[in-house]
Design a protein around this motif. Structure first.
Motif, PDB file in Angstrom:
ATOM      1  N   SER A   9      -4.799  16.640  -1.232  1.00  0.00           N
ATOM      2  CA  SER A   9      -4.321  15.355  -0.726  1.00  0.00           C
ATOM      3  C   SER A   9      -5.474  14.505  -0.198  1.00  0.00           C
ATOM      4  O   SER A   9      -5.500  13.292  -0.405  1.00  0.00           O
ATOM      5  CB  SER A   9      -3.280  15.572   0.372  1.00  0.00           C
ATOM      6  N   ALA A  10      -6.425  15.144   0.474  1.00  0.00           N
ATOM      7  CA  ALA A  10      -7.598  14.412   0.957  1.00  0.00           C
ATOM      8  C   ALA A  10      -8.374  13.830  -0.223  1.00  0.00           C
ATOM      9  O   ALA A  10      -8.856  12.693  -0.160  1.00  0.00           O
ATOM     10  CB  ALA A  10      -8.491  15.331   1.789  1.00  0.00           C
ATOM     11  N   CYS A  11      -8.470  14.600  -1.302  1.00  0.00           N
ATOM     12  CA  CYS A  11      -9.174  14.108  -2.488  1.00  0.00           C
ATOM     13  C   CYS A  11      -8.416  12.961  -3.151  1.00  0.00           C
ATOM     14  O   CYS A  11      -9.020  11.959  -3.547  1.00  0.00           O
ATOM     15  CB  CYS A  11      -9.405  15.249  -3.479  1.00  0.00           C
ATOM     16  N   VAL A  12      -7.112  13.088  -3.250  1.00  0.00           N
ATOM     17  CA  VAL A  12      -6.324  12.002  -3.836  1.00  0.00           C
ATOM     18  C   VAL A  12      -6.502  10.739  -3.002  1.00  0.00           C
ATOM     19  O   VAL A  12      -6.702   9.644  -3.543  1.00  0.00           O
ATOM     20  CB  VAL A  12      -4.838  12.396  -3.960  1.00  0.00           C
ATOM     21  N   GLU A  38      -4.259   9.956   4.062  1.00  0.00           N
ATOM     22  CA  GLU A  38      -4.617   8.536   4.101  1.00  0.00           C
ATOM     23  C   GLU A  38      -4.872   8.076   5.535  1.00  0.00           C
ATOM     24  O   GLU A  38      -5.780   7.274   5.776  1.00  0.00           O
ATOM     25  CB  GLU A  38      -3.541   7.700   3.415  1.00  0.00           C
ATOM     26  N   ALA A  39      -4.096   8.591   6.488  1.00  0.00           N
ATOM     27  CA  ALA A  39      -4.331   8.247   7.898  1.00  0.00           C
ATOM     28  C   ALA A  39      -5.677   8.809   8.359  1.00  0.00           C
ATOM     29  O   ALA A  39      -6.435   8.120   9.056  1.00  0.00           O
ATOM     30  CB  ALA A  39      -3.194   8.785   8.759  1.00  0.00           C
ATOM     31  N   ALA A  40      -5.992  10.035   7.966  1.00  0.00           N
ATOM     32  CA  ALA A  40      -7.284  10.633   8.324  1.00  0.00           C
ATOM     33  C   ALA A  40      -8.433   9.861   7.676  1.00  0.00           C
ATOM     34  O   ALA A  40      -9.498   9.698   8.289  1.00  0.00           O
ATOM     35  CB  ALA A  40      -7.316  12.099   7.889  1.00  0.00           C
ATOM     36  N   HIS A  41      -8.211   9.375   6.472  1.00  0.00           N
ATOM     37  CA  HIS A  41      -9.219   8.589   5.761  1.00  0.00           C
ATOM     38  C   HIS A  41      -9.602   7.352   6.572  1.00  0.00           C
ATOM     39  O   HIS A  41     -10.785   6.999   6.661  1.00  0.00           O
ATOM     40  CB  HIS A  41      -8.652   8.205   4.387  1.00  0.00           C
ATOM     41  N   LYS A  42      -8.614   6.714   7.166  1.00  0.00           N
ATOM     42  CA  LYS A  42      -8.867   5.495   7.949  1.00  0.00           C
ATOM     43  C   LYS A  42      -9.690   5.774   9.204  1.00  0.00           C
ATOM     44  O   LYS A  42     -10.400   4.900   9.690  1.00  0.00           O
ATOM     45  CB  LYS A  42      -7.544   4.834   8.331  1.00  0.00           C
ATOM     46  N   ARG A  43      -9.601   6.994   9.727  1.00  0.00           N
ATOM     47  CA  ARG A  43     -10.328   7.353  10.952  1.00  0.00           C
ATOM     48  C   ARG A  43     -11.707   7.948  10.677  1.00  0.00           C
ATOM     49  O   ARG A  43     -12.511   8.089  11.600  1.00  0.00           O
ATOM     50  CB  ARG A  43      -9.510   8.363  11.760  1.00  0.00           C
ATOM     51  N   ALA A  44     -11.983   8.308   9.452  1.00  0.00           N
ATOM     52  CA  ALA A  44     -13.213   9.030   9.119  1.00  0.00           C
ATOM     53  C   ALA A  44     -14.419   8.101   9.076  1.00  0.00           C
ATOM     54  O   ALA A  44     -14.306   6.900   8.816  1.00  0.00           O
ATOM     55  CB  ALA A  44     -13.045   9.733   7.778  1.00  0.00           C
TER      56      ALA A  44
END
Length: 147
Positions: free
Chosen positions: A36-39, A96-102
């Motif tokens: 999911s992180a990769c997607v 996707e939420a983690a992506h925004k914080r990374a």
């Protein structure tokens, strides 16, 4: 052929008869969280390329298609392993939420790793799977590029 019932049937057959997992093992959950992180990161990369294309940068469609195919490879692999909705949707939303914080650096590293893993997954796919993924990725990219 885009929405032909035989394509849907072929996709279902390729994905196998893996049962939906109501209580996945910790190993499955970790694998699906990584997928999911990769997607999520590949999706963001494609959208960034789309924005550059809209701003006038030519020749980005092949890269967009390649990254979309890689994202679909992660999705197909997780599906074959038994991942189903609503868990799949929840994991993607969390990614996707983690992506925004990374941080930008961690996203670059994740993207590079996911691109390599996605290319490997595509290479392992059979000819029919690659054909179907390529067809769907082409349609997705065309839709993204349309205004």
């Amino acid at each position: 052929m885009r929405n032909h019932p035989l394509v849907a049937l072929a996709l279902a057959g390729l994905c196998g008869a893996a049962a939906a997992q109501s209580d996945p093992s910790p190993a499955d959950l970790a694998r699906w969280q990584q997928a999911s992180a990769c997607v999520a990161v590949l999706k963001a990369d494609v959208l960034a390329l789309r924005d550059r294309s809209w701003a006038g940068t030519p020749g980005l469609k092949p890269e967009m298609k390649r990254l979309t195919e890689q994202g679909f490879a992660f999705i197909g692999t997780a599906y074959k392993q038994g991942l189903r909705e609503p868990l799949a949707d929840r994991l993607l939303e969390e990614a996707e939420a983690a992506h925004k914080r990374a941080s930008a650096e961690s996203l670059r590293t994740l993207s590079q790793n996911c691109r390599a893993d996605g290319a490997r997954l595509l290479k392992q796919a059979n000819v029919l799977e690659r054909l179907l993924v390529g067809n769907r990725a082409e349609a997705r990219v065309d839709k993204l590029l349309a205004r």
